[in-house]
Design a protein around this motif. Structure first.
Motif, PDB file in Angstrom:
ATOM      1  N   PHE A   1      42.581   2.768  35.533  1.00 52.57           N
ATOM      2  CA  PHE A   1      43.745   1.791  35.508  1.00 52.57           C
ATOM      3  C   PHE A   1      43.595   1.006  34.101  1.00 52.57           C
ATOM      4  CE2 PHE A   1      43.276   1.805  40.420  1.00 52.57           C
ATOM      5  CZ  PHE A   1      44.731   1.745  40.972  1.00 52.57           C
ATOM      6  N   ASN A   2      42.699   1.785  32.901  1.00 50.89           N
ATOM      7  CA  ASN A   2      42.886   1.476  31.940  1.00 50.89           C
ATOM      8  C   ASN A   2      42.743   0.134  31.575  1.00 50.89           C
ATOM      9  OD1 ASN A   2      43.288   2.172  28.828  1.00 50.89           O
ATOM     10  ND2 ASN A   2      45.332   1.755  28.685  1.00 50.89           N
ATOM     11  N   VAL A   3      41.066  -0.101  32.402  1.00 49.44           N
ATOM     12  CA  VAL A   3      41.249  -2.006  31.917  1.00 49.44           C
ATOM     13  C   VAL A   3      39.269  -2.040  31.810  1.00 49.44           C
ATOM     14  CG1 VAL A   3      42.974  -2.611  33.596  1.00 49.44           C
ATOM     15  CG2 VAL A   3      40.563  -1.865  34.549  1.00 49.44           C
ATOM     16  N   SER A   4      39.208  -2.968  31.604  1.00 49.50           N
ATOM     17  CA  SER A   4      37.739  -3.641  31.205  1.00 49.50           C
ATOM     18  C   SER A   4      37.129  -4.120  32.082  1.00 49.50           C
ATOM     19  CB  SER A   4      37.332  -4.287  29.633  1.00 49.50           C
ATOM     20  OG  SER A   4      38.505  -4.876  29.675  1.00 49.50           O
ATOM     21  N   ASN A   5      37.248  -4.915  32.849  1.00 48.97           N
ATOM     22  CA  ASN A   5      36.925  -5.197  33.879  1.00 48.97           C
ATOM     23  C   ASN A   5      36.723  -5.702  35.445  1.00 48.97           C
ATOM     24  OD1 ASN A   5      38.411  -8.086  34.275  1.00 48.97           O
ATOM     25  ND2 ASN A   5      37.783  -7.803  31.069  1.00 48.97           N
ATOM     26  N   ALA A   6      36.633  -5.726  36.255  1.00 50.84           N
ATOM     27  CA  ALA A   6      37.222  -6.310  37.875  1.00 50.84           C
ATOM     28  C   ALA A   6      38.191  -6.512  37.884  1.00 50.84           C
ATOM     29  CB  ALA A   6      35.703  -6.416  38.482  1.00 50.84           C
ATOM     30  N   ALA A   7      38.446  -8.164  36.998  1.00 50.78           N
ATOM     31  CA  ALA A   7      39.570  -9.387  37.446  1.00 50.78           C
ATOM     32  C   ALA A   7      40.382  -8.231  36.910  1.00 50.78           C
ATOM     33  CB  ALA A   7      38.551 -10.343  36.832  1.00 50.78           C
ATOM     34  N   SER A   8      40.394  -7.539  35.613  1.00 51.41           N
ATOM     35  CA  SER A   8      41.600  -7.096  35.231  1.00 51.41           C
ATOM     36  C   SER A   8      42.021  -6.271  36.049  1.00 51.41           C
ATOM     37  CB  SER A   8      41.372  -6.085  33.720  1.00 51.41           C
ATOM     38  OG  SER A   8      41.376  -7.366  33.188  1.00 51.41           O
ATOM     39  N   LEU A   9      41.024  -4.957  36.638  1.00 48.69           N
ATOM     40  CA  LEU A   9      41.536  -3.733  37.659  1.00 48.69           C
ATOM     41  C   LEU A   9      42.310  -4.448  39.488  1.00 48.69           C
ATOM     42  CD1 LEU A   9      41.266  -1.214  38.967  1.00 48.69           C
ATOM     43  CD2 LEU A   9      38.396  -1.804  39.749  1.00 48.69           C
ATOM     44  N   ILE A  10      41.714  -5.777  39.694  1.00 52.55           N
ATOM     45  CA  ILE A  10      42.079  -6.044  41.077  1.00 52.55           C
ATOM     46  C   ILE A  10      43.796  -6.115  40.541  1.00 52.55           C
ATOM     47  CG2 ILE A  10      42.653  -8.109  42.604  1.00 52.55           C
ATOM     48  CD1 ILE A  10      39.269  -7.330  41.962  1.00 52.55           C
TER      49      ILE A  10
END
Length: 206
Positions: free
Chosen positions: A188-197
């Motif tokens: 998903f090209n994100v750096s943390n769980a919050a951004s992933l969700i």
């Protein structure tokens, strides 16, 4: 004139309002019935007045354009709503169109294009700025491929479960859970769980 299109503008930026008013009031085929800096004020107006087209900003202090569009379409399904925004994010355009909007226009649109868009929308056509069409097409190409197990981990992360809890629920090791998390962040090209969700929710994986 029977073919005059009634329009209201909902935007909390005075300069934008003034510019849109100038454009619409110079068109004989459009009847500008009102301008509102508040979505709630616009909803109150629509409760007593019939309008063909609503030009709706996205970011407003009292209610965002997406929620306002949902409210308008629920009570006034015949009224067309079109977003007019500075936000050229495909995910925002998707959500606006899913809420019932008939179009998504960027505020850099030319005056003649805006008038034509209003006529097209009044004729039950969908209208999306070319720049947004490209962004939405590019976004479709970027949708990641997620395995069934990764989707399970993603759903549990969205529920707030910790790595040990996910490991217990799925009968896998904590190391395996962390591997799935790492793979999801990369996909998903994100750096943390919050951004992933957040991103996974926008893409309808959750």
């Amino acid at each position: 004139m029977d073919n005059v299109i009634s329009v209201i503008i909902v935007d909390d930026h005075p300069l934008v309002l003034n510019g849109l008013q100038f454009i619409l009031r110079n068109s004989k085929a459009i009847n500008l019935k009102g301008c509102f800096i508040s979505a709630l004020d616009a909803l109150e107006f629509l409760a007593i007045e019939t309008v063909d087209v609503v030009l709706m900003d996205i970011n407003m202090p009292d209610m965002n354009g997406i929620d306002a569009t949902l409210a308008i379409k629920k009570k006034h399904p015949a009224t067309h709503v079109v977003a007019i925004s500075n936000l050229n994010e495909a995910s925002v355009a998707d959500r606006m169109l899913q809420s019932g909007a008939s179009g998504y226009l960027l505020k850099n649109i030319a005056a003649n294009e805006l008038i034509q868009a209003i006529h097209d929308i009044d004729n039950d056509q969908k209208v999306v700025s070319k720049e947004m069409q490209f962004a939405m097409e590019d976004r479709q190409k970027e949708i990641p491929v997620v395995t069934p197990r990764e989707k399970e981990v993603l759903g549990l992360l969205a529920e707030g479960k910790t790595t040990p809890e996910i490991a217990d629920l799925l009968f896998i090791s904590k190391l395996t859970v962390e591997t799935h998390r790492r793979n999801l962040l990369q996909k998903f090209n994100v750096s943390n769980a919050a951004s992933l969700i957040h991103k996974a929710t926008e893409m309808k994986f959750i």
